[in-house]
Design an enzyme around this catalytic site. Structure first.
Site, PDB file in Angstrom:
ATOM      1  N   SER A  85      -8.619  -0.711  12.419  1.00  0.00           N
ATOM      2  CA  SER A  85      -7.274   0.962  11.982  1.00  0.00           C
ATOM      3  C   SER A  85      -6.281   0.675  13.152  1.00  0.00           C
ATOM      4  CB  SER A  85      -7.839   1.123  11.425  1.00  0.00           C
ATOM      5  OG  SER A  85      -6.856   2.491  10.763  1.00  0.00           O
TER       6      SER A  85
ATOM      7  N   TYR B 178     -14.770   7.736   8.835  1.00  0.00           N
ATOM      8  CA  TYR B 178     -14.501   7.043   8.639  1.00  0.00           C
ATOM      9  C   TYR B 178     -13.409   5.552  10.338  1.00  0.00           C
ATOM     10  CZ  TYR B 178     -10.583   2.718   8.136  1.00  0.00           C
ATOM     11  OH  TYR B 178      -9.246   2.727   7.884  1.00  0.00           O
TER      12      TYR B 178
END
Ligand SMILES: NC(=O)c1ccc[n+]([C@@H]2O[C@H](COP(=O)([O-])OP(=O)(O)OC[C@H]3O[C@@H](n4cnc5c(N)ncnc54)[C@H](OP(=O)(O)O)[C@@H]3O)[C@@H](O)[C@H]2O)c1
Length: 261
Positions: free
Chosen positions: A140, A153
């Site tokens: 990401s 995360y």
């Protein structure tokens, strides 16, 4: 039924970016084995078969050892070499660290980190003796900055990015390649599933998941070490992140991820 087509596996292939990755494989002549945690995986496989390839769905919880191992057993029982593996499954967890349960944080780590290492081990030990294979790890843009209100995360995605780059170097010369896909915010159910429906990031502009997957697939096929998935603005963010101090990026990110009343 045996086909001449190469086989690819995609974890989290039942929806979102993973389903789009599975479509990329199918449109480019791969049969696909996909995993998901719900019955959606079966309808996703039906849709993929509509593209003229074989699709093999498997339902299992990627947060557990048995779930990950079960998917790998399912794939190996197809009796065919795995030519490409997209280790894509991942979940988010919004909210403040002080409020979230330890169980929720551990579940995220189990899926995003432990499960990725687990399946990568099986895939690498399958591909290296064959001298060929392509591995795509969905990381990401969050790997390139601190991610307050997604405090576990972002670091889990930083793990995925550096894991991919490390493995890539180790596997140089074996015929097995590794590529990391770093999507920016993308139009899937990801943020809602992470409990972030009230955040600015979920309500803001998002990248097209089909385009993100296309970029990931292309990078995988061209043996690129990593690709930022999304539009030019998303790609520029990652360039800027290389020189922006961490506290500045952290404060900006908090504005996007803090849940609103
Ligand atoms: N969307 C974004 O903005 C964004 C940005 C950067 C990176 N990413 C990364 O992209 C990847 C895919 O995310 P997405 O946006 O496509 O999310 P998504 O729309 O929520 O899809 C997640 C996929 O993973 C599966 N899944 C979730 N929990 C699972 C579990 N416990 N066991 C097995 N399968 C499970 C889901 O299947 P079921 O629905 O059947 O559970 C679904 O196929 C993730 O690694 C994420 O970190 C996403």
């Amino acid at each position: 039924m045996t086909t001449q087509r190469p086989l690819a596996l995609v974890t989290g292939g039942s929806s979102g970016i993973g389903f789009e990755l599975a479509k990329q494989f199918a449109q480019n002549g791969f049969d696909v084995a996909i995993s998901g945690s719900s019955d959606k995986v079966f309808s996703a496989a039906d849709a993929l078969r509509g593209l003229g390839v074989e699709a093999y769905p498997h339902k299992a919880d990627a947060a557990t050892y048995d779930g990950v191992e079960g998917f790998w057993t399912f794939v190996t029982e197809l009796g065919r070499p795995v030519e490409a593996a997209a280790l894509n499954v991942g979940i988010g967890q919004g909210g403040a660290f002080v409020d979230n349960t330890l169980e929720a944080e551990f579940r995220l780590i189990a899926i995003n980190i432990t499960g990725t290492v687990h399946l990568a081990k099986r895939v690498v030990q399958h591909m290296v003796p064959k001298g060929r294979g392509r591995i795509l790890i969905t990381s990401s843009v969050s790997a390139t900055l601190p991610t307050p209100y997604e405090t576990v995360y972002g670091p889990s995605k930083a793990f995925g990015f550096m894991f991919a780059e490390s493995l890539r170097e180790e596997l140089r010369g074996t015929g097995v390649t590794v590529t990391a896909l770093l999507p920016g915010a993308t139009d899937s159910q990801f943020h809602k599933n992470a409990g972030m429906a009230s955040s600015a990031i979920d309500q803001g502009k998002k990248n097209d998941k089909t385009e993100v997957a296309r970029q990931g697939f292309e990078a995988l096929m061209n043996d690129v070490d990593h690709v930022v998935g999304g539009d030019e603005e998303t790609k520029q963010t990652v360039v800027d992140n290389r020189v922006t101090p961490e506290p500045v990026k952290a404060a900006r990110h908090a504005e996007k991820t803090r849940l609103r009343a």
